[in-house]
Design an enzyme around this catalytic site. Structure first.
Site, PDB file in Angstrom:
ATOM      1  N   HIS A   1       0.835  -1.206   0.000  1.00  0.00           N
ATOM      2  CA  HIS A   1       0.000   0.000   0.000  1.00  0.00           C
ATOM      3  C   HIS A   1       0.865   1.250   0.000  1.00  0.00           C
ATOM      4  CE1 HIS A   1      -2.388  -3.278   1.716  1.00  0.00           C
ATOM      5  NE2 HIS A   1      -3.464  -2.628   1.287  1.00  0.00           N
TER       6      HIS A   1
ATOM      7  N   GLU B   1     -18.022  -3.997  25.017  1.00  0.00           N
ATOM      8  CA  GLU B   1     -17.159  -5.183  25.137  1.00  0.00           C
ATOM      9  C   GLU B   1     -15.953  -5.109  24.208  1.00  0.00           C
ATOM     10  OE1 GLU B   1     -20.410  -5.300  24.428  1.00  0.00           O
ATOM     11  OE2 GLU B   1     -21.335  -6.103  26.253  1.00  0.00           O
TER      12      GLU B   1
ATOM     13  N   HIS C   1      -4.158   3.332  -3.414  1.00  0.00           N
ATOM     14  CA  HIS C   1      -4.321   2.726  -2.086  1.00  0.00           C
ATOM     15  C   HIS C   1      -3.506   1.446  -1.883  1.00  0.00           C
ATOM     16  CE1 HIS C   1      -6.191   0.888   1.443  1.00  0.00           C
ATOM     17  NE2 HIS C   1      -6.236  -0.204   0.710  1.00  0.00           N
TER      18      HIS C   1
ATOM     19  N   HIS D   1     -28.584 -15.441  25.623  1.00  0.00           N
ATOM     20  CA  HIS D   1     -27.547 -15.259  26.639  1.00  0.00           C
ATOM     21  C   HIS D   1     -26.785 -16.548  26.950  1.00  0.00           C
ATOM     22  CE1 HIS D   1     -29.371 -11.429  26.996  1.00  0.00           C
ATOM     23  NE2 HIS D   1     -28.759 -11.093  28.114  1.00  0.00           N
TER      24      HIS D   1
HETATM   25  C1  LIG Z   1     -11.639  -4.659   9.835  1.00  0.00           C
HETATM   26  C2  LIG Z   1     -11.077  -4.468   8.468  1.00  0.00           C
HETATM   27  N1  LIG Z   1     -11.899  -4.507   7.396  1.00  0.00           N
HETATM   28  C3  LIG Z   1     -11.415  -4.393   6.145  1.00  0.00           C
HETATM   29  C4  LIG Z   1     -10.086  -4.225   5.939  1.00  0.00           C
HETATM   30  C5  LIG Z   1      -9.532  -4.157   4.525  1.00  0.00           C
HETATM   31  N2  LIG Z   1      -9.112  -2.768   4.244  1.00  0.00           N
HETATM   32  C6  LIG Z   1      -7.842  -2.383   4.322  1.00  0.00           C
HETATM   33  S1  LIG Z   1      -7.650  -0.742   4.094  1.00  0.00           S
HETATM   34  C7  LIG Z   1      -9.317  -0.529   3.857  1.00  0.00           C
HETATM   35  C8  LIG Z   1      -9.939   0.819   3.670  1.00  0.00           C
HETATM   36  C9  LIG Z   1      -9.058   1.795   3.053  1.00  0.00           C
HETATM   37  O1  LIG Z   1      -9.511   3.088   3.270  1.00  0.00           O
HETATM   38  P1  LIG Z   1      -8.820   4.032   4.317  1.00  0.00           P
HETATM   39  O2  LIG Z   1      -8.968   3.469   5.668  1.00  0.00           O
HETATM   40  O3  LIG Z   1      -9.343   5.390   4.098  1.00  0.00           O
HETATM   41  O4  LIG Z   1      -7.287   3.958   3.940  1.00  0.00           O
HETATM   42  P2  LIG Z   1      -6.570   4.695   2.717  1.00  0.00           P
HETATM   43  O5  LIG Z   1      -7.235   4.233   1.458  1.00  0.00           O
HETATM   44  O6  LIG Z   1      -6.748   6.137   2.941  1.00  0.00           O
HETATM   45  O7  LIG Z   1      -5.167   4.223   2.806  1.00  0.00           O
HETATM   46  C10 LIG Z   1      -9.975  -1.736   3.945  1.00  0.00           C
HETATM   47  C11 LIG Z   1     -11.430  -1.905   3.757  1.00  0.00           C
HETATM   48  C12 LIG Z   1      -9.245  -4.180   7.068  1.00  0.00           C
HETATM   49  N3  LIG Z   1      -7.929  -4.022   6.967  1.00  0.00           N
HETATM   50  N4  LIG Z   1      -9.771  -4.260   8.306  1.00  0.00           N
END
Ligand SMILES: Cc1ncc(C[n+]2csc(CCOP(=O)(O)OP(=O)(O)O)c2C)c(N)n1
Length: 658
Positions: free
Chosen positions: A28, A408, A259, A470
């Site tokens: 990334h 939690e 990204h 529960h």
């Molecule tokens: C709980 C979770 N769900 C999904 C992902 C997969 N994932 C990695 S980055 C991302 C989203 C990217 O958007 P952002 O947080 O704005 O990061 P940017 O593109 O700005 O680097 C996702 C869905 C993850 N790492 N964790």
């Protein structure tokens, strides 16, 4: 003054990130390139760390909550001079055995404060770190504990539900030394953020009691001013840094294309031009490198001054500080445990194991004052608070009990932060069934090898009338499936004491204590050894050639014992094996397992839950007595009969085999 600008230093991060991702052919680049200016200002002007002493207890903490941007952290560590973050490691980004894993992993490289990757976890874990800082400060004073917790979070972190729990907890507890730098780039994977989000992040944080500002995340002066201001507020701070993802890449910046994929050779060439970066891949011009290395030494003297202060304080206080930071238990604990075991053997109390746990806490918490209890709004049901424990509040952090509220997930994440920060052993409670709500954080504790102790009560249909919502059914097996998590399900007060002792001694893993709501008979006599330590042991046996081995955990051990006694009356021999921890039993030698399981022709496993985790010890003709569907709402005794989890059922199964 160096003639190297912040932007030139930030471009070193950008270059390393895009080149390492390109070499790995995965990763990334966008996040590190977009946040390079923020990270440069934070690390060169604020972060109180010493790369030569990465574990210095009073260092500032940095959590890269957006773990996918891991190259940001690796580039920073290399540039600042962390000895284990070599250029070779950077070149091996995402390769097997490298410190530079796809997402930052705790323990892989020094200076990585936690494992991140599941979005939201970093932000929520940092709450526990920031809370620990205040609580350690209350115990040891400004001289020894005086640091900040910084988080770099992305849109994804803020969209995750756990962020709500985290920010409301931090706001409520007025964790003013928590500063979140939000990479406000309006881009996520699917495209523009407005595809899925239209809330106002600043208003949201303010509503939770934070101060919040928005700045240009590429304006290094604005970043410096905002952090300086945030450090002075009496509330936690959000700095929304408007950035361009993939900053510097002419064709990909500002788009989701930056990204999560390499920029590609041609685009990298264009980016080099755009940034004015002439050096070949992985080479940092010496003047820029020097500027970074000088920044890395900024706080060497601060650290030495701190060490001098530590050396000067009263030995007793210093020893206590060093012991709790190292996570070692006080020697006196063993004697206290043993004395209480003798008392329990004499008294034979018929307590619910949650009640046993409470009585045990009354004995051990005074011996282990670094234990910090809590509950997700079920304090009276989880029995996790002792009379002496004061609640921690925004006005007074000196207590040792936390009202986590009905949060939690946030609680489990913050417990991880407390364990990672050092100085505390967090334990906390909710109902076992709601471990589903905290499971992602428990998983991270297991992955990071952190001692967080989850007291999970109301652990079966034995909770009765609250019914199937529960009543946990699949939870024990699901939790046992998690590597490096130890699930303890004690059968009586003495076993509960043994299991608590094991959970405390387990410095490199989280534990679950699965405890009953309903009262149970006392089954054990005094034995100095911790019989639960091998996970399973023979509790009773009768006859030269027992017909069956009855394996059971927790509340069902007394059912096994009742069946054993009744069969004995009829001259039929059986063995009862109590299994307080299947995870520990799985680790024993084949020889130990064979001797505990015995060679009776029949094995019967009894647990008021699904059979899955018992399968490896049951052969084709063996019997499981437990649950294979959800529970029901009724008094507990009726439910055990309704679902056939009774001594009579065990007796019938033994006789049928005869
Ligand atoms: C709980 C979770 N769900 C999904 C992902 C997969 N994932 C990695 S980055 C991302 C989203 C990217 O958007 P952002 O947080 O704005 O990061 P940017 O593109 O700005 O680097 C996702 C869905 C993850 N790492 N964790």
């Amino acid at each position: 003054m160096s003639d190297i600008s912040d932007t030139m230093m930030a471009n070193a991060i950008r270059a390393l990130a895009m080149d390492a991702v390109e070499a790995a052919k995965s990763g990334h680049p966008g996040m590190p390139m977009g946040t390079a200016d923020i990270a440069t200002v934070l690390y060169t002007k604020f972060m109180k760390i010493d790369p030569l002493a990465p574990d210095w207890a009073d260092r500032d903490r940095f959590v890269l909550s957006a773990g996918h941007g891991s190259m940001l952290q690796y580039a920073l560590h290399y540039l600042l001079g962390f000895a284990d973050m070599t250029l070779e490691e950077i070149k091996n980004f995402r390769q097997l055995g490298a410190r530079t894993a796809g997402h930052p992993e705790y323990g892989h490289a020094s200076g990585i404060e936690m494992t991140t990757g599941p979005l939201g976890q970093g932000l929520a874990t940092a709450v526990g770190m920031a809370l620990s800082e205040r609580m350690m400060n209350a115990r040891f004073g400004d001289e020894l504990v005086d640091h900040y917790t910084y988080v770099l979070a992305s849109d994804g972190d803020l969209m995750e539900g756990i962020s709500h729990e985290a920010i409301s907890l931090a706001g409520h507890l007025k964790l003013s030394r928590m500063i979140v730098l939000y990479d406000d780039n309006e881009i996520s994977i699917d495209g523009a953020l407005n595809l899925s989000e239209s809330g106002d992040a600043l208003l949201r944080f303010r509503a939770a009691g934070w101060d919040a500002t928005r700045i240009d995340g590429h304006d290094t002066e604005a970043i410096e001013e905002a952090i300086t201001a945030a450090k002075k507020t009496s509330t936690p701070s959000l700095i929304a840094c408007r950035t361009t993802i993939g900053k510097g890449s002419p064709n990909k910046q500002g788009t989701s294309g930056a990204h999560g994929a390499p920029l590609g050779e041609d685009e990298i060439a264009l980016t080099r031009k755009e940034l004015g970066w002439d050096s070949p891949p992985f080479e940092i011009p010496s003047k820029i490198m020097d500027a970074w290395r000088v920044a890395g030494r900024t706080h060497a003297s601060t650290r030495k001054a701190w060490e001098a202060r530590l050396a000067e304080i009263a030995p007793e206080q210093r020893n206590r500080f060093e012991r709790v930071v190292a996570g070692d238990l006080p020697d006196r604990l063993n004697d206290a445990v043993d004395a209480f075991k003798k008392q329990l053997a004499d008294d034979k109390p018929k307590w619910a194991t949650r009640k046993s746990s409470e009585e045990i806490l009354k004995v051990i918490v005074p011996q282990v004052p670094e234990m910090v209890g809590g509950s997700a709004d079920l304090t009276g049901s989880n029995n996790t608070r002792t009379p002496e424990q004061q609640a921690v509040s925004a006005d007074d952090y000196s207590g040792s009990f936390i009202h986590w509220g009905v949060r939690e997930h946030g609680m489990a994440a913050a417990m991880n932060g407390m364990a990672l920060h050092g100085g505390f052993i967090p334990y906390s409670g909710t109902f076992l069934v709601f471990s589903d709500y905290s499971r992602p954080s428990i998983r991270l504790a297991a992955l990071m090898k952190q001692r967080a102790i989850h007291v999970l009560t109301h652990d079966s249909i034995g909770l009765g009338e609250d019914g199937p919502t529960h009543q946990p059914v699949e939870h024990l097996s699901a939790l046992r499936a998690m590597p490096n998590l130890y699930v303890f399900r004690p059968a009586d007060a003495i076993e509960t004491l043994e299991c608590w002792h094991l959970a405390l001694q387990g410095q490199d893993h989280p534990s679950v204590l699965s405890l009953t709501r309903q009262a149970l008979p006392a089954l054990r006599d005094y034995e100095e050894r911790n019989l639960s330590a091998h996970g399973a042991y023979e509790l009773a046996t009768y006859g030269k050639d027992p017909q069956a081995t009855l394996l059971a955990s927790g509340s069902e051990v007394s059912i096994a014992m009742a069946a054993h006694e009744a069969l004995k009356e009829e001259g039929i021999g059986t063995r009862v094996v109590s299994v307080p921890c299947l995870d520990l039993f799985a680790e024993q030698s084949e020889e130990t397992k064979r001797s505990v399981l015995g060679d009776a022709p029949l094995r019967i496993a009894i647990e008021a839950a699904v059979r899955q985790s018992w399968d490896r010890y049951l052969r084709d003709d063996d019997v499981f007595i437990g649950m294979d569907d959800f529970g029901a709402s009724a008094p507990a005794d009726l439910l055990f009969r309704h679902f056939g989890i009774t001594a009579e059922a065990v007796i019938a199964a033994v006789k049928q085999k005869q």
